[in-house]
Motif scaffolding. Structure first.
Motif, PDB file in Angstrom:
ATOM      1  N   ASN A  46      18.570  -6.400  40.025  1.00 32.37           N
ATOM      2  CA  ASN A  46      18.773  -7.672  40.373  1.00 32.37           C
ATOM      3  C   ASN A  46      19.510  -7.619  41.005  1.00 32.37           C
ATOM      4  O   ASN A  46      20.298  -8.191  41.618  1.00 32.37           O
ATOM      5  CB  ASN A  46      19.584  -8.889  39.192  1.00 32.37           C
ATOM      6  CG  ASN A  46      20.202  -9.962  39.883  1.00 32.37           C
ATOM      7  OD1 ASN A  46      18.492 -10.361  40.299  1.00 32.37           O
ATOM      8  ND2 ASN A  46      20.435 -11.357  39.415  1.00 32.37           N
ATOM      9  N   ASP A  47      17.943  -7.696  42.281  1.00 39.19           N
ATOM     10  CA  ASP A  47      18.529  -7.615  44.123  1.00 39.19           C
ATOM     11  C   ASP A  47      17.074  -7.675  44.234  1.00 39.19           C
ATOM     12  O   ASP A  47      16.089  -7.654  44.151  1.00 39.19           O
ATOM     13  CB  ASP A  47      19.359  -5.721  44.240  1.00 39.19           C
ATOM     14  CG  ASP A  47      18.114  -4.579  44.267  1.00 39.19           C
ATOM     15  OD1 ASP A  47      17.128  -5.197  44.152  1.00 39.19           O
ATOM     16  OD2 ASP A  47      18.480  -3.679  43.925  1.00 39.19           O
ATOM     17  N   PRO A  48      17.921  -8.068  45.797  1.00 39.12           N
ATOM     18  CA  PRO A  48      16.840  -8.504  46.184  1.00 39.12           C
ATOM     19  C   PRO A  48      15.028  -7.291  47.028  1.00 39.12           C
ATOM     20  O   PRO A  48      13.583  -7.842  47.108  1.00 39.12           O
ATOM     21  CB  PRO A  48      16.822  -8.732  47.991  1.00 39.12           C
ATOM     22  CG  PRO A  48      17.983  -9.283  47.112  1.00 39.12           C
ATOM     23  CD  PRO A  48      18.340  -7.973  46.663  1.00 39.12           C
ATOM     24  N   VAL A  49      15.235  -6.324  46.411  1.00 38.88           N
ATOM     25  CA  VAL A  49      13.586  -5.145  46.513  1.00 38.88           C
ATOM     26  C   VAL A  49      13.698  -4.841  45.464  1.00 38.88           C
ATOM     27  O   VAL A  49      13.023  -3.484  45.389  1.00 38.88           O
ATOM     28  CB  VAL A  49      14.393  -4.339  47.737  1.00 38.88           C
ATOM     29  CG1 VAL A  49      14.769  -4.332  48.859  1.00 38.88           C
ATOM     30  CG2 VAL A  49      15.673  -3.133  46.270  1.00 38.88           C
ATOM     31  N   GLN A  50      14.210  -5.493  44.002  1.00 41.51           N
ATOM     32  CA  GLN A  50      13.391  -4.621  43.535  1.00 41.51           C
ATOM     33  C   GLN A  50      11.735  -4.658  42.487  1.00 41.51           C
ATOM     34  O   GLN A  50      10.941  -4.161  42.284  1.00 41.51           O
ATOM     35  CB  GLN A  50      14.021  -6.198  41.892  1.00 41.51           C
ATOM     36  CG  GLN A  50      13.589  -5.489  40.329  1.00 41.51           C
ATOM     37  CD  GLN A  50      13.982  -7.298  39.181  1.00 41.51           C
ATOM     38  OE1 GLN A  50      12.942  -7.427  39.628  1.00 41.51           O
ATOM     39  NE2 GLN A  50      14.884  -6.361  37.538  1.00 41.51           N
ATOM     40  N   GLU A  51      11.440  -5.916  43.416  1.00 39.16           N
ATOM     41  CA  GLU A  51       9.582  -6.685  43.509  1.00 39.16           C
ATOM     42  C   GLU A  51       9.336  -5.333  43.555  1.00 39.16           C
ATOM     43  O   GLU A  51       8.272  -4.779  43.046  1.00 39.16           O
ATOM     44  CB  GLU A  51       9.231  -7.353  43.687  1.00 39.16           C
ATOM     45  CG  GLU A  51       7.772  -7.741  43.532  1.00 39.16           C
ATOM     46  CD  GLU A  51       7.530  -9.323  44.226  1.00 39.16           C
ATOM     47  OE1 GLU A  51       6.134  -9.217  44.143  1.00 39.16           O
ATOM     48  OE2 GLU A  51       8.385  -9.785  43.695  1.00 39.16           O
ATOM     49  N   GLU A  52       9.553  -4.919  44.589  1.00 44.52           N
ATOM     50  CA  GLU A  52       8.840  -3.400  46.012  1.00 44.52           C
ATOM     51  C   GLU A  52       9.159  -2.488  44.871  1.00 44.52           C
ATOM     52  O   GLU A  52       7.905  -1.724  45.140  1.00 44.52           O
ATOM     53  CB  GLU A  52       9.796  -3.605  47.448  1.00 44.52           C
ATOM     54  CG  GLU A  52       9.785  -5.338  48.578  1.00 44.52           C
ATOM     55  CD  GLU A  52       7.753  -4.775  48.358  1.00 44.52           C
ATOM     56  OE1 GLU A  52       7.328  -3.477  48.526  1.00 44.52           O
ATOM     57  OE2 GLU A  52       7.347  -5.931  48.845  1.00 44.52           O
ATOM     58  N   MET A  53      10.009  -2.043  44.084  1.00 41.98           N
ATOM     59  CA  MET A  53      10.407  -1.275  43.773  1.00 41.98           C
ATOM     60  C   MET A  53       9.536  -1.322  42.147  1.00 41.98           C
ATOM     61  O   MET A  53       8.582  -0.157  42.196  1.00 41.98           O
ATOM     62  CB  MET A  53      11.966  -1.020  43.006  1.00 41.98           C
ATOM     63  CG  MET A  53      12.285   0.025  42.309  1.00 41.98           C
ATOM     64  SD  MET A  53      12.155   1.851  43.703  1.00 41.98           S
ATOM     65  CE  MET A  53      12.361   3.075  42.092  1.00 41.98           C
ATOM     66  N   LEU A  54       8.907  -2.482  41.643  1.00 45.90           N
ATOM     67  CA  LEU A  54       8.464  -2.418  40.190  1.00 45.90           C
ATOM     68  C   LEU A  54       6.733  -2.182  41.075  1.00 45.90           C
ATOM     69  O   LEU A  54       5.772  -1.447  40.263  1.00 45.90           O
ATOM     70  CB  LEU A  54       8.287  -3.437  39.816  1.00 45.90           C
ATOM     71  CG  LEU A  54       9.551  -3.753  38.942  1.00 45.90           C
ATOM     72  CD1 LEU A  54       9.722  -5.277  38.582  1.00 45.90           C
ATOM     73  CD2 LEU A  54       9.822  -2.733  37.461  1.00 45.90           C
ATOM     74  N   VAL A  55       6.910  -1.960  42.124  1.00 49.06           N
ATOM     75  CA  VAL A  55       5.287  -2.557  42.576  1.00 49.06           C
ATOM     76  C   VAL A  55       5.012  -0.944  43.255  1.00 49.06           C
ATOM     77  O   VAL A  55       3.784  -0.622  42.560  1.00 49.06           O
ATOM     78  CB  VAL A  55       4.996  -3.775  44.091  1.00 49.06           C
ATOM     79  CG1 VAL A  55       3.941  -2.768  44.457  1.00 49.06           C
ATOM     80  CG2 VAL A  55       5.525  -4.769  43.105  1.00 49.06           C
ATOM     81  N   SER A  56       6.264  -0.629  43.477  1.00 46.93           N
ATOM     82  CA  SER A  56       5.811   1.201  44.587  1.00 46.93           C
ATOM     83  C   SER A  56       5.715   1.714  42.811  1.00 46.93           C
ATOM     84  O   SER A  56       5.004   2.958  42.407  1.00 46.93           O
ATOM     85  CB  SER A  56       7.025   1.125  44.604  1.00 46.93           C
ATOM     86  OG  SER A  56       7.513   0.959  45.940  1.00 46.93           O
ATOM     87  N   LEU A  57       6.133   1.715  41.759  1.00 44.38           N
ATOM     88  CA  LEU A  57       6.186   2.470  40.378  1.00 44.38           C
ATOM     89  C   LEU A  57       5.116   1.740  39.679  1.00 44.38           C
ATOM     90  O   LEU A  57       4.426   3.172  38.966  1.00 44.38           O
ATOM     91  CB  LEU A  57       7.387   2.353  39.618  1.00 44.38           C
ATOM     92  CG  LEU A  57       8.660   2.173  39.942  1.00 44.38           C
ATOM     93  CD1 LEU A  57      10.028   1.636  39.131  1.00 44.38           C
ATOM     94  CD2 LEU A  57       8.825   4.145  39.569  1.00 44.38           C
ATOM     95  N   LEU A  58       4.255   1.011  39.949  1.00 43.44           N
ATOM     96  CA  LEU A  58       2.967   1.097  39.450  1.00 43.44           C
ATOM     97  C   LEU A  58       2.256   1.654  40.913  1.00 43.44           C
ATOM     98  O   LEU A  58       0.986   1.856  40.036  1.00 43.44           O
ATOM     99  CB  LEU A  58       3.165  -0.684  40.018  1.00 43.44           C
ATOM    100  CG  LEU A  58       1.541  -1.150  38.928  1.00 43.44           C
ATOM    101  CD1 LEU A  58       1.692  -1.034  37.750  1.00 43.44           C
ATOM    102  CD2 LEU A  58       1.392  -2.929  39.495  1.00 43.44           C
ATOM    103  N   LYS A  59       1.764   1.578  41.726  1.00 46.39           N
ATOM    104  CA  LYS A  59       1.382   2.629  42.336  1.00 46.39           C
ATOM    105  C   LYS A  59       1.403   3.363  41.524  1.00 46.39           C
ATOM    106  O   LYS A  59      -0.017   4.399  41.569  1.00 46.39           O
ATOM    107  CB  LYS A  59       1.892   1.988  43.949  1.00 46.39           C
ATOM    108  CG  LYS A  59       1.154   0.583  44.534  1.00 46.39           C
ATOM    109  CD  LYS A  59       0.804   0.588  45.766  1.00 46.39           C
ATOM    110  CE  LYS A  59       2.062   0.938  46.632  1.00 46.39           C
ATOM    111  NZ  LYS A  59       2.730   0.382  47.988  1.00 46.39           N
ATOM    112  N   ILE A  60       2.509   4.087  41.652  1.00 48.26           N
ATOM    113  CA  ILE A  60       2.827   5.798  41.158  1.00 48.26           C
ATOM    114  C   ILE A  60       1.921   6.202  40.007  1.00 48.26           C
ATOM    115  O   ILE A  60       1.156   6.969  40.101  1.00 48.26           O
ATOM    116  CB  ILE A  60       3.627   6.628  41.200  1.00 48.26           C
ATOM    117  CG1 ILE A  60       4.633   5.753  42.611  1.00 48.26           C
ATOM    118  CG2 ILE A  60       3.476   7.708  40.963  1.00 48.26           C
ATOM    119  CD1 ILE A  60       6.074   6.647  43.012  1.00 48.26           C
ATOM    120  N   LEU A  61       2.445   4.728  38.786  1.00 49.57           N
ATOM    121  CA  LEU A  61       1.158   4.849  37.802  1.00 49.57           C
ATOM    122  C   LEU A  61      -0.427   5.557  37.792  1.00 49.57           C
ATOM    123  O   LEU A  61      -0.571   5.846  37.582  1.00 49.57           O
ATOM    124  CB  LEU A  61       1.676   4.036  36.885  1.00 49.57           C
ATOM    125  CG  LEU A  61       1.224   3.837  35.115  1.00 49.57           C
ATOM    126  CD1 LEU A  61       0.993   5.399  34.394  1.00 49.57           C
ATOM    127  CD2 LEU A  61       2.084   2.890  34.776  1.00 49.57           C
TER     128      LEU A  61
END
Length: 226
Positions: free
Chosen positions: A83-98
């Protein structure tokens, strides 16, 4: 779905799983979270995994690729607990990698049949153009012009990759949209025909019957009565 396989679906598709289906992982996201159409330049998946995969296929992956997917899924699970301000960016990055991993598998499938990188890009762009223009452009020559190649060359590229002809792909997209409107809207058939760019309802009915083997009204009545 057999072990070590995956499929990609959009809002135009649905997946029905058997009761004895082994456990599987599902990644679901919407346009607001990450729009694959607006960000095609980042992952190049349109026309390979989405849009053009209306009759979606189940693709297999190797053990090594499976390990990579499991690692990505594990990172997804862990990141959802952060739970932090950059969580969404991290999730988007993981999605792009997948998505990039899956797109490479899709490209390799075409390449193994008979296709160069340039040919695969033509197929990808054609599929995306059909998705964007099927309501107004129904001629193969229209799409060949947009791609900057001859209609014959487009047909040869698709044939070499063991895919349907350009005209069949265009028609299949029209029919898919027609089915969606017949099942999930109350629009009269004439209005659906107009929305799909037909000058006359008889033209629409003729094309629909050619691919579905029944008229639009018969299709709607048969499905809604189940």
């Amino acid at each position: 779905m057999p072990k070590s396989t995956f499929c990609t679906i959009t809002a135009l598709n649905y997946l029905r799983l058997k009761k004895d289906q082994p456990p599987l992982s599902c990644i679901s996201f919407n346009r607001e979270f990450y729009c694959i159409r607006d960000h095609d330049h980042e992952v190049s998946c349109n026309g390979i995994l989405f849009y053009g995969a209306q009759s979606f296929s189940v693709l297999s992956f190797s053990e090594a690729e499976g390990n990579s997917f499991r690692n990505i899924i594990d990172l997804f699970h862990k990141e959802f607990l952060v739970n932090d301000p950059v969580q969404e960016e991290m999730l988007v990055s993981l999605l792009k990698i997948l998505i990039i991993h899956l797109t490479r598998i899709g490209r390799n499938k075409i390449k193994k049949i008979n296709g160069t990188y340039k040919d695969i890009e033509v197929i990808r762009q054609f599929n995306l153009l059909v998705e964007l223009n099927f309501k107004k452009n129904r001629l193969v020559s229209d799409y060949a012009f947009l791609l900057g190649i001859q209609p014959k060359k487009l047909s040869e590229i698709l044939k070499s990759a063991n895919l349907n002809s350009p005209l069949v792909i265009i028609h299949n997209r029209i029919i898919l949209e027609a089915k969606r409107l017949l099942l999930f809207s109350l629009k009269p058939i004439k209005e659906i025909s107009d929305e799909l760019g037909f000058d006359d309802i008889s033209q629409f009915t003729k094309l629909f019957k050619k691919y579905v083997k029944e008229s639009p009204s018969q299709f709607r009545a048969g499905k809604t009565s189940v």
